[in-house]
Enzyme design. Sequence first.
Site: not given
Length: 412
Positions: A344, A346
């Site tokens: 991930d 983000r």
Amino acid sequence: MAAPPKPSGAPAAKVTPAAAPIDEAAVRAVDRVLAALRRGEVVAIETADGTVGAAVSVESVTLDAVERLKALTGGTPRLAVTRRRAVVLGLAAADAARPVSDIADDQAPGAAAEAFGAMTLDRPGGLTADQSHALADPEQHPQAQDALPAGLSASEACPGSREAAAVDLARLARLLPAAITADLPSSPAISAMEWAAKHDLLLVRASDVADYRVHVVRTLRRVADARVPLVGSENTRIYAFRPADGGPEHLAIVIGDPDPKQPVLARLHSECFTGDLLGSLRCDCGDQLRGAIAEIARQGSGVLLYLAQEGRGIGLVNKLRAYRIQDRGFDTVDANEILGFEADERVYLPAAEMLRQLGFEAVRLMTNNPEKLRQLARCGIAVVERVAHIFPANGHNEAYLRTKAERSGHMF
Ligand SMILES: Nc1nc2c(ncn2[C@@H]2O[C@H](COP(=O)(O)OP(=O)(O)OP(=O)(O)O)[C@@H](O)[C@H]2O)c(=O)[nH]1
Ligand SMILES: [Zn+2]
């Protein structure tokens, strides 16, 4: 409603937007180089010691591009990859990479490069274009780790190095996170800027690349808003926030008239073109988007942040590549890592910044993702409650949902 799980480990360090002023020239230089890399051009990268070298993204590398790198620099072409990709190739230990989400913790600009971690792959005489493709692109050579070129060596690409900057540039350009670099064997009699100008190359400083992400995610400007009645939620306004680099806007969909003095019902929704717009059955995003709007309207008011972080931050093209790898039997976490990305990528500073600019300091967060809870709290927003946001599997996304529960801690 479930109370948010206690973040594991040390108490979350709060992150407040950096006071450091934006260096406009630096942001501009990085932006120009990102566009050049996406066009497949060779670019110049200067490091803090004043030396300069050239780089090209592995997606665009051709025999000619490698020959051009050699001719320009007189150096031998090396391949810069993420540590995550080096782990997949069996060339690095898995435990050394810091999770990307730690970036928000680190006040020091330049944390981005260090958090990602990069490696330099090299062999006597340098790497050819084909060898570089095979090492960096899992599509080119699904079992590259079984056919490593003879004499290949792997070494740490320190933060601030040309290789770390080249990998970060490829990632920021939403390309495969790998690049071919070549150094000038000795410092030219002219400056890096003169050398780049002489060869008509765009120049960027490695330090500016490392600072770019940290700066850009922290500086959003509200640029427009409008009333947009939605089905089932007619009292709705959409606000657009533009980052300092002029990149894709993030949106805030404010439903009803939430009271900033109360914790606001909020959904942080990362853009999923396939799920949100096309009704893809590979994930649960479309249900979650429409379900969030309906639930916020049912409860009377709230805000849905629509974040330009497609593919958990790797971009739509790389997400399609990740889907092809999943079709070979890997799960959504492994697929990102085989491409060289973190599971991930983000960061949540833009979301926190938007909430603050809209006047909200506390939220009741609609999510199943413990990392979102943790990261939003670390960015200074009080998460007073987790509101489960679960939708039934659809016959195509069971494995995806199971992986999020088993490997990413999602609470279903
Ligand atoms: N790289 C990658 N991204 C995916 C895949 N499937 C969905 N996504 C992306 O994952 C993100 C889903 O984000 P959200 O639904 O907002 O958040 P979440 O992490 O699933 O957690 P929730 O808040 O509980 O929904 C979007 O950016 C999607 O594009 C996949 O297989 N690979
Ligand atoms: Zn999706």
